[in-house]
Design an enzyme around this catalytic site. Structure first.
Site, PDB file in Angstrom:
ATOM      1  N   LYS A 129      16.429  18.819  51.220  1.00  0.00           N
ATOM      2  CA  LYS A 129      16.392  20.074  51.004  1.00  0.00           C
ATOM      3  C   LYS A 129      17.191  20.369  49.749  1.00  0.00           C
ATOM      4  O   LYS A 129      16.882  21.102  48.672  1.00  0.00           O
ATOM      5  CB  LYS A 129      17.553  20.732  51.938  1.00  0.00           C
ATOM      6  CG  LYS A 129      18.307  22.263  51.235  1.00  0.00           C
ATOM      7  CD  LYS A 129      19.056  22.605  52.500  1.00  0.00           C
ATOM      8  CE  LYS A 129      20.672  22.672  51.997  1.00  0.00           C
ATOM      9  NZ  LYS A 129      21.136  23.173  50.658  1.00  0.00           N
ATOM     10  N   ARG A 146      21.670  28.763  46.751  1.00  0.00           N
ATOM     11  CA  ARG A 146      22.037  28.267  45.476  1.00  0.00           C
ATOM     12  C   ARG A 146      21.313  28.407  44.254  1.00  0.00           C
ATOM     13  O   ARG A 146      21.553  27.938  43.193  1.00  0.00           O
ATOM     14  CB  ARG A 146      22.965  27.154  45.357  1.00  0.00           C
ATOM     15  CG  ARG A 146      23.855  27.143  46.395  1.00  0.00           C
ATOM     16  CD  ARG A 146      25.375  27.826  46.052  1.00  0.00           C
ATOM     17  NE  ARG A 146      25.804  26.860  44.836  1.00  0.00           N
ATOM     18  CZ  ARG A 146      26.879  27.608  44.180  1.00  0.00           C
ATOM     19  NH1 ARG A 146      27.400  28.744  44.197  1.00  0.00           N
ATOM     20  NH2 ARG A 146      27.393  26.629  43.100  1.00  0.00           N
ATOM     21  N   ASP A 201      26.756  28.406  51.305  1.00  0.00           N
ATOM     22  CA  ASP A 201      27.346  28.555  52.427  1.00  0.00           C
ATOM     23  C   ASP A 201      29.132  28.842  52.202  1.00  0.00           C
ATOM     24  O   ASP A 201      29.223  28.544  51.041  1.00  0.00           O
ATOM     25  CB  ASP A 201      27.531  27.012  52.874  1.00  0.00           C
ATOM     26  CG  ASP A 201      26.099  26.782  53.678  1.00  0.00           C
ATOM     27  OD1 ASP A 201      25.381  27.534  54.465  1.00  0.00           O
ATOM     28  OD2 ASP A 201      25.636  25.700  53.221  1.00  0.00           O
ATOM     29  N   VAL A 259      35.986  17.782  48.005  1.00  0.00           N
ATOM     30  CA  VAL A 259      34.793  18.292  46.806  1.00  0.00           C
ATOM     31  C   VAL A 259      34.808  19.965  46.938  1.00  0.00           C
ATOM     32  O   VAL A 259      34.851  20.632  46.118  1.00  0.00           O
ATOM     33  CB  VAL A 259      33.619  17.835  47.200  1.00  0.00           C
ATOM     34  CG1 VAL A 259      32.456  18.348  46.344  1.00  0.00           C
ATOM     35  CG2 VAL A 259      33.516  16.114  46.979  1.00  0.00           C
ATOM     36  N   ASP A 319      28.797  16.422  52.573  1.00  0.00           N
ATOM     37  CA  ASP A 319      27.994  16.977  53.599  1.00  0.00           C
ATOM     38  C   ASP A 319      28.113  15.843  54.948  1.00  0.00           C
ATOM     39  O   ASP A 319      27.144  16.384  55.985  1.00  0.00           O
ATOM     40  CB  ASP A 319      26.764  17.187  53.025  1.00  0.00           C
ATOM     41  CG  ASP A 319      26.556  18.019  51.931  1.00  0.00           C
ATOM     42  OD1 ASP A 319      26.159  19.109  52.098  1.00  0.00           O
ATOM     43  OD2 ASP A 319      27.144  17.600  50.970  1.00  0.00           O
TER      44      ASP A 319
HETATM   45  C1  UD1 Z   1      25.422  20.672  45.886  1.00  0.00           C
HETATM   46  C2  UD1 Z   1      24.786  20.277  47.127  1.00  0.00           C
HETATM   47  C3  UD1 Z   1      25.785  20.382  48.533  1.00  0.00           C
HETATM   48  C4  UD1 Z   1      26.875  19.278  48.214  1.00  0.00           C
HETATM   49  C5  UD1 Z   1      27.448  19.553  46.755  1.00  0.00           C
HETATM   50  C6  UD1 Z   1      28.278  18.258  46.518  1.00  0.00           C
HETATM   51  C7  UD1 Z   1      22.801  21.774  47.076  1.00  0.00           C
HETATM   52  C8  UD1 Z   1      21.861  22.901  47.033  1.00  0.00           C
HETATM   53  N1  UD1 Z   1      24.103  21.762  47.551  1.00  0.00           N
HETATM   54  O1  UD1 Z   1      26.212  21.872  46.030  1.00  0.00           O
HETATM   55  O2  UD1 Z   1      25.118  20.085  49.710  1.00  0.00           O
HETATM   56  O3  UD1 Z   1      27.736  19.218  49.180  1.00  0.00           O
HETATM   57  O4  UD1 Z   1      26.443  19.467  45.771  1.00  0.00           O
HETATM   58  O5  UD1 Z   1      27.534  16.995  46.649  1.00  0.00           O
HETATM   59  O6  UD1 Z   1      22.439  20.776  46.387  1.00  0.00           O
HETATM   60  N2  UD1 Z   1      32.330  24.054  40.867  1.00  0.00           N
HETATM   61  C9  UD1 Z   1      33.126  24.918  40.000  1.00  0.00           C
HETATM   62  N3  UD1 Z   1      32.384  25.789  38.862  1.00  0.00           N
HETATM   63  C10 UD1 Z   1      31.046  25.454  39.047  1.00  0.00           C
HETATM   64  C11 UD1 Z   1      30.319  24.754  39.825  1.00  0.00           C
HETATM   65  C12 UD1 Z   1      31.182  24.024  40.677  1.00  0.00           C
HETATM   66  O7  UD1 Z   1      34.147  25.060  40.041  1.00  0.00           O
HETATM   67  O8  UD1 Z   1      30.452  26.333  38.110  1.00  0.00           O
HETATM   68  C13 UD1 Z   1      33.078  23.312  41.915  1.00  0.00           C
HETATM   69  C14 UD1 Z   1      32.743  23.638  43.201  1.00  0.00           C
HETATM   70  O9  UD1 Z   1      33.502  24.881  43.671  1.00  0.00           O
HETATM   71  C15 UD1 Z   1      33.001  22.551  44.337  1.00  0.00           C
HETATM   72  C16 UD1 Z   1      32.749  21.348  43.042  1.00  0.00           C
HETATM   73  O10 UD1 Z   1      32.679  22.064  41.840  1.00  0.00           O
HETATM   74  O11 UD1 Z   1      34.403  22.029  44.059  1.00  0.00           O
HETATM   75  C17 UD1 Z   1      31.451  20.637  43.371  1.00  0.00           C
HETATM   76  O12 UD1 Z   1      30.370  21.630  43.656  1.00  0.00           O
HETATM   77  P1  UD1 Z   1      28.776  21.563  43.055  1.00  0.00           P
HETATM   78  O13 UD1 Z   1      28.735  19.661  43.009  1.00  0.00           O
HETATM   79  O14 UD1 Z   1      28.441  22.202  42.014  1.00  0.00           O
HETATM   80  O15 UD1 Z   1      28.162  21.579  44.297  1.00  0.00           O
HETATM   81  P2  UD1 Z   1      26.705  22.284  44.536  1.00  0.00           P
HETATM   82  O16 UD1 Z   1      25.672  21.996  43.393  1.00  0.00           O
HETATM   83  O17 UD1 Z   1      27.057  23.917  44.884  1.00  0.00           O
END
Ligand code: UD1
Length: 438
Positions: free
Chosen positions: A25, A95, A119, A329, A307
C-alpha cells in the site's frame, strides 16, 4: 443505525497455511502519483486490492487522470493539464493529497489539496512538505481547509529534513525530478518503499542519485516518460501474517516478500526464540518451544518498522514474562492499546523512553512506551478498530482468544491489507462479515 462493516471472529485454533503478499500500500499509491508526471502511460503490476488504491484512483480521476485497474495491473494515462484542485471530499481519507502538490505545480503551476488524513497515530503535520516546497520556489499558504500552492517553475535547492520522513522525502522526489537544476536532500528517508519510488522515477527518465548518509541528489530533467514496473511485496503484511501464525500457536508461510525487506523483523522473532525458515520463495515462523519476551524499539529503516509493532504487541501478550516496546517514530501510535486490553492483554503505557535511548519524544507528554505482561489468557471482546495497523492486531488478538469477538471499523483494515477476510480464512480463521448493527 450505522451498517458499517464489522467482523465476528470465533476461536479457531492455530492459524496455519500459506499467504502470498502483493505490492505494498505504501508504495503503490506513490507510484500512481509519480505516473502523472510522465508524458505517456505507465503500467504498475502486483497492485494489491486495498482500499487506499481505490481512494487514490478516485483522487487522480477527479483531477482528470485516467487510471484503469485490471486484476493486479494498473495503467495510468497522464494528462498535461490536470485540474489543479483536489476536491474537499477527499479530506481525511489518506495521506496521498499532500504528495500531489509537487506534481500539480509542475504540470499546471498551481495546486490546492485538502488537509491530509491517514490514521490518528500522531500529529502527522505537513510542515516538512511545506518547507521543502517553499525551498523549491513555491508560494505556499496553509489554511484551515488545506494547502494552496503556486509556482511558475520549481527550482532545485538544498533541503535538510528535520527527521527522515518517508512522505516528505517522497514529496521532494516528486517535485525535484522535473525542477530546474539540482536538488540535494539530506536526512532523507531510505525505507524500501521510498527507494522503490526513486527507482520507478529513474525508469521514467529521472536523474536521481542515492548517496551515502541519507543524501539524495536529484538533477531535474525536461521530461519524463511512462514506465512499467512490478511492485515489491508488502513487508508490513508479510510480518503481520508471520506473527498471526505465532500468536495462535500455528505457523504461516509467507510468499511474495523478499528476505531483505524483513531482516530486522526476522531477527526480532529469532531473538524471541521463533524458528524462522527462509528460502528464495517464502519465509515461515514457528515456535517449537516457548518464546521469550523482548525489548524492542521502533526506528527508521533499517530498524524495526513502526508498522510492525501492532502485531508484535499481541505476540508479547502471548509470551510469559515482561516485554517492552518503545515507539520512536509516531507520538500517538499506541492509540490502539486500549482495544487490546479489552481482550485481556496486560499493557501499561508510559510517556518516558523505555528500553532504548532517548528519542524525539523524550521530555514530551507523548505516551510512547509500553510494558507488556505476557502469558495471560485472551478472551473475546467487542472493539472499535481505530487505524489500519490497529485493525490487524485486533484480528489476531481475536484469533488467539477463547471466545467470540466483534471487530467494528474494519474498513480501516481493508484500506491497507490485500483481501484480508479471504487471506485470514485461508489460514483457518473463522470469521463472518456482519454489519456493525447486527
Ligand atoms: C509513512 C507510511 C507509514 C509509516 C511511516 C514511517 C505511507 C502512506 N505511510 O507515513 O505506514 O509508518 O511512513 O515509516 O507511506 N513529520 C513531521 N512533519 C512532516 C512530516 C512528518 O513532523 O511534514 C513527522 C511525523 O509526525 C512522524 C515522523 O515525521 O513523527 C515520520 O513520519 P513520516 O515518515 O512522514 O510518515 P508518513 O510518510 O506519514
Amino acid at each position: 443505525m450505522s451498517a458499517a462493516k464489522a467482523w465476528k471472529v470465533d476461536p479457531s485454533g492455530p492459524l496455519r497455511g500459506d499467504v502470498r503478499v502483493h505490492g505494498s500500500k505504501n508504495a503503490v499509491t506513490k507510484h500512481l502519483v509519480a505516473a502523472m508526471l510522465g508524458d505517456s502511460p505507465s503500467v504498475i503490476r502486483n497492485v494489491p486490492d486495498v482500499g487506499d488504491v481505490a481512494i487514490t484512483v478516485d483522487i487522480l480521476s477527479s483531477l482528470g487522470i485516467d487510471v484503469s485497474i485490471d486484476g493486479d495491473v494498473a495503467t495510468v494515462e497522464p494528462t498535461p493539464t490536470p485540474t489543479s484542485k483536489v476536491p474537499m471530499s477527499f479530506t481525511g481519507l489518506n495521506r496521498i493529497p499532500i504528495l500531489l502538490l509537487g506534481p500539480l505545480l509542475t504540470r499546471v503551476g498551481e495546486a490546492f489539496v485538502p488537509l491530509v488524513g491517514g490514521d490518528p497515530i500522531g500529529r502527522r503535520p505537513v510542515d516538512f512538505h511545506v518547507a521543502a516546497l517553499r525551498a523549491l520556489g513555491a508560494e505556499v499558504e496553509v489554511t484551515d481547509d488545506g494547502v494552496h500552492a503556486r509556482a511558475t517553475r520549481l527550482r532545485g535547492a538544498r533541503i535538510e529534513l528535520p527527521f527522515p520522513s518517508v512522505g516528505a522525502t517522497e514529496s521532494v522526489l516528486l517535485c525535484a525530478v522535473l525542477a530546474d537544476g539540482r536538488t540535494v536532500l539530506t536526512n532523507a528517508a531510505t525505507e524500501p518503499e521510498v527507494i522503490e519510488l526513486a527507482l520507478f522515477l529513474q525508469r521514467m527518465g529521472a536523474n536521481i542519485g542515492l548517496a551515502p548518509n541519507r543524501r539524495i541528489v536529484i538533477d531535474g530533467v525536461d521530461r519524463l516518460v511512462g514506465a512499467s514496473t512490478t511492485l515489491e511485496g508488502d513487508r508490513i503484511e508479510a510480518f503481520s501474517y508471520l506473527v498471526a501464525g505465532l500468536v495462535s500457536g500455528g505457523a504461516v508461510r509467507v510468499a511474495g516478500c523478499e528476505q531483505s525487506r524483513l531482516v530486522t523483523a526476522i531477527n526480532t522473532l529469532r531473538r524471541m526464540g521463533a524458528d524462522c525458515e527462509i528460502t528464495d520463495e517464502w519465509v515461515t515462523a514457528r515456535a517449537s518451544g516457548s518464546l521469550r519476551p523482548a525489548a524492542v524499539q521502533t526506528a527508521t529503516h533499517p530498524g524495526f518498522m513502526t508498522d510492525w509493532q501492532t502485531p508484535l504487541m499481541v505476540l508479547f501478550s502471548r509470551v510469559d514474562g515482561m516485554s517492552v516496546l518503545h515507539e520512536t517514530v509516531f507520538e500517538n501510535r499506541l492509540v490502539y492499546v486500549p482495544a487490546l486490553t479489552r481482550f485481556g492483554c496486560e499493557i501499561e503505557l508510559f510517556d518516558s523512553c523505555l528500553g532504548g535511548p532517548a528519542c524525539q519524544f523524550h521530555d514530551t507528554n507523548a505516551v510512547h512506551s509500553a510494558v507488556v505482561r505476557g502469558g495471560s489468557a485472551l478472551h473475546g471482546a467487542e472493539v472499535d478498530v481505530v487505524d489500519v495497523r490497529a485493525g490487524f492486531s485486533a484480528v489476531i488478538a481475536a484469533a488467539a482468544a477463547d471466545s467470540p469477538s466483534v471487530l467494528r471499523g474494519i474498513h480501516h483494515l481493508i484500506r491497507g491489507y490485500h483481501r484480508p477476510a479471504e487471506q485470514m480464512r485461508s489460514i483457518g480463521l473463522s470469521l463472518r462479515e456482519i454489519t456493525a448493527s447486527d
